[in-house]
Design a protein around this motif. Sequence first.
Motif, PDB file in Angstrom:
ATOM      1  N   GLN A   1      13.217  17.504 -13.103  1.00 30.88           N
ATOM      2  CA  GLN A   1      14.170  16.893 -12.171  1.00 30.88           C
ATOM      3  C   GLN A   1      13.997  15.382 -12.146  1.00 30.88           C
ATOM      4  N   LEU A   2      12.713  14.959 -12.079  1.00 28.33           N
ATOM      5  CA  LEU A   2      12.436  13.519 -12.059  1.00 28.33           C
ATOM      6  C   LEU A   2      12.981  12.853 -13.300  1.00 28.33           C
TER       7      LEU A   2
ATOM      8  N   LEU B 250       0.838  -1.202   0.000  1.00 28.30           N
ATOM      9  CA  LEU B 250       0.000   0.000   0.000  1.00 28.30           C
ATOM     10  C   LEU B 250       0.870   1.249   0.000  1.00 28.30           C
ATOM     11  N   TYR B 251       1.928   1.180   0.834  1.00 27.94           N
ATOM     12  CA  TYR B 251       2.828   2.329   0.930  1.00 27.94           C
ATOM     13  C   TYR B 251       3.440   2.648  -0.420  1.00 27.94           C
TER      14      TYR B 251
ATOM     15  N   PHE C  32       9.096  21.891 -12.880  1.00 27.06           N
ATOM     16  CA  PHE C  32      10.451  21.752 -12.325  1.00 27.06           C
ATOM     17  C   PHE C  32      10.684  20.334 -11.835  1.00 27.06           C
ATOM     18  N   HIS C  33       9.692  19.849 -11.037  1.00 28.13           N
ATOM     19  CA  HIS C  33       9.830  18.489 -10.533  1.00 28.13           C
ATOM     20  C   HIS C  33       9.813  17.481 -11.667  1.00 28.13           C
TER      21      HIS C  33
ATOM     22  N   TYR D 208      16.726  12.483 -12.930  1.00 33.63           N
ATOM     23  CA  TYR D 208      17.128  11.363 -12.074  1.00 33.63           C
ATOM     24  C   TYR D 208      16.806  10.027 -12.738  1.00 33.63           C
TER      25      TYR D 208
ATOM     26  N   LEU E 162       1.779   7.040  -6.422  1.00 31.46           N
ATOM     27  CA  LEU E 162       0.720   8.000  -6.731  1.00 31.46           C
ATOM     28  C   LEU E 162       1.182   9.427  -6.411  1.00 31.46           C
ATOM     29  N   SER E 163       1.855   9.559  -5.244  1.00 29.40           N
ATOM     30  CA  SER E 163       2.343  10.888  -4.853  1.00 29.40           C
ATOM     31  C   SER E 163       3.342  11.419  -5.871  1.00 29.40           C
ATOM     32  N   PHE E 164       4.230  10.531  -6.288  1.00 29.38           N
ATOM     33  CA  PHE E 164       5.209  10.945  -7.288  1.00 29.38           C
ATOM     34  C   PHE E 164       4.529  11.372  -8.571  1.00 29.38           C
TER      35      PHE E 164
ATOM     36  N   PHE F 225       1.613  12.714  -8.779  1.00 35.18           N
ATOM     37  CA  PHE F 225       1.082  14.070  -8.582  1.00 35.18           C
ATOM     38  C   PHE F 225       2.188  15.098  -8.636  1.00 35.18           C
ATOM     39  N   LEU F 226       3.303  14.757  -7.963  1.00 31.99           N
ATOM     40  CA  LEU F 226       4.457  15.663  -7.955  1.00 31.99           C
ATOM     41  C   LEU F 226       4.884  15.959  -9.379  1.00 31.99           C
TER      42      LEU F 226
ATOM     43  N   LYS G 237       2.285  18.112 -11.193  1.00 32.90           N
ATOM     44  CA  LYS G 237       1.965  19.434 -10.655  1.00 32.90           C
ATOM     45  C   LYS G 237       2.960  20.499 -11.109  1.00 32.90           C
TER      46      LYS G 237
ATOM     47  N   LEU H  49       0.896   4.078  -2.887  1.00 34.87           N
ATOM     48  CA  LEU H  49       0.546   5.478  -2.629  1.00 34.87           C
ATOM     49  C   LEU H  49       1.737   6.390  -2.906  1.00 34.87           C
ATOM     50  N   LEU H  50       2.939   5.882  -2.621  1.00 27.19           N
ATOM     51  CA  LEU H  50       4.143   6.664  -2.911  1.00 27.19           C
ATOM     52  C   LEU H  50       4.240   6.938  -4.408  1.00 27.19           C
TER      53      LEU H  50
END
Lengths: 272, 169
Positions: free
Chosen positions: A38-39, A16-17, A34-35, A42, A23-25, A27-28, A31, A20-21
């Motif tokens: 950067q992503l 689950l973690y 810049f991110h 990397y 999913l957060s990425f 969104f990042l 959104k 969701l992580l």
Amino acid sequence: MKRILNALVQFRNPILYLLLLGLSFFFLDNKSSFHQSQLEKYGLYVSQNLYRVSHQIGNYFQLKKINEKLLQENKALKELELKSKGIPLYPSALKVKRRFPFQVKAAHIIKNSFLNQQNFLIIDKGAEDGIKEEMAVITDRGIIGIVKSVSNHYASVISILNQDLKINVRLKNSAAFGTLSWKGKNPIDFQVEDVVMNAQLEKGDTLITGGMSSYFPLGIPLGKISEFEHDIQSGYYTISTELFEDPSQVYYVYVIENLDQKEINELKNEQP
Amino acid sequence: MNSSSLQLVSMFVLMVLLQVMLFNNLQLFGFINPMVYLLFIIMYRFESDQTLFILLSFILGFSIDFLSQSGGAHSIATLTIGFLRPLLIRNAFGVTAEIPTSFYNDSRTLNKTIFLALIISIHHLLYFSFVFFNWNAIYLILKNTLLASVFSLILIALLSSFYKKLNDS
């Protein structure tokens, strides 16, 4: 199936973690540009390293294939080299279009010996690969022997480490011919006999194949003169020579076919 | 819906609103916004279901992100801290027998402070790392983490004691 479900239930929290992580990425990433960049940077860094590692691993496992490929390329180059060997000795040959009746095939030695007085070796190419009796076997820095008998996939070769085998040689810088044979002890110590006295010799002179036999083309370098002595009575030199390559430590070889051998032999047999 | 769930939901909403309306606009010294919504993570009962808690952490972070237009940094930091909380609890409060049922049920100040400091510093470090998201800004990340952690710690400690008093009465 039940086991998989059990594992899923057991590790539901980390799963689950991570979900969701991710999913957060996501969104990042969505959104901010810049991110996003950067992503990507990397990601590129990670993937380029991954690709490099996988490329290196892949390369390692392809080494054998690459070796074979290089051997094939060498084969072609060897043919060219043999073709060109005679040219500097006879510069006039440059102007004349010459036939070159030799063809090269690559092979591996699978059994070698040097302890007996009559040594033989076996190569992994046979009749199906076009190997025939009395073909010459050479390496990149010398000669190995002459094919004695052939089976479907293998061939046995009389090694030059065999006192019965006599090879026609000459000096590189003068056309003094002689006969090369093994002394019978050290695999690189050979002797040359029957060189006429009026030839000019020096220590360190290079010996090459003479081209008089129908086996070897002219000009394959064999070894260096280590010492020589006059034999006043017979009128011939006796020369000790050291080979460039130890024939007992060879793996890759080339088999040379002389396309004109039959023709030459017919002519020989016509002589009374 | 029983009372504890109601309490949970109301606290959740309260934390989100407090953070977005009030603390995000504090800007102490021009750049420090204490993150008080971590109080929810801290106060959530220690013995309850971890799966639900991870989900709640994510939703909390995501709500803050959503309402303060901050990408996914809050989500990632809060989700991770929610995932790591059992580990931090064990580190801060010791072996299983000594772990209290909830944060305000424990009376050991040192352990509670360690727990708070761990949660806040890890969260802030993650948050600022993802906000700046650049190796060259490492000093900026560390500076922000340190300063904001101090203020978050003070505020959360204050609020948690306040919470305790409310519950007692």
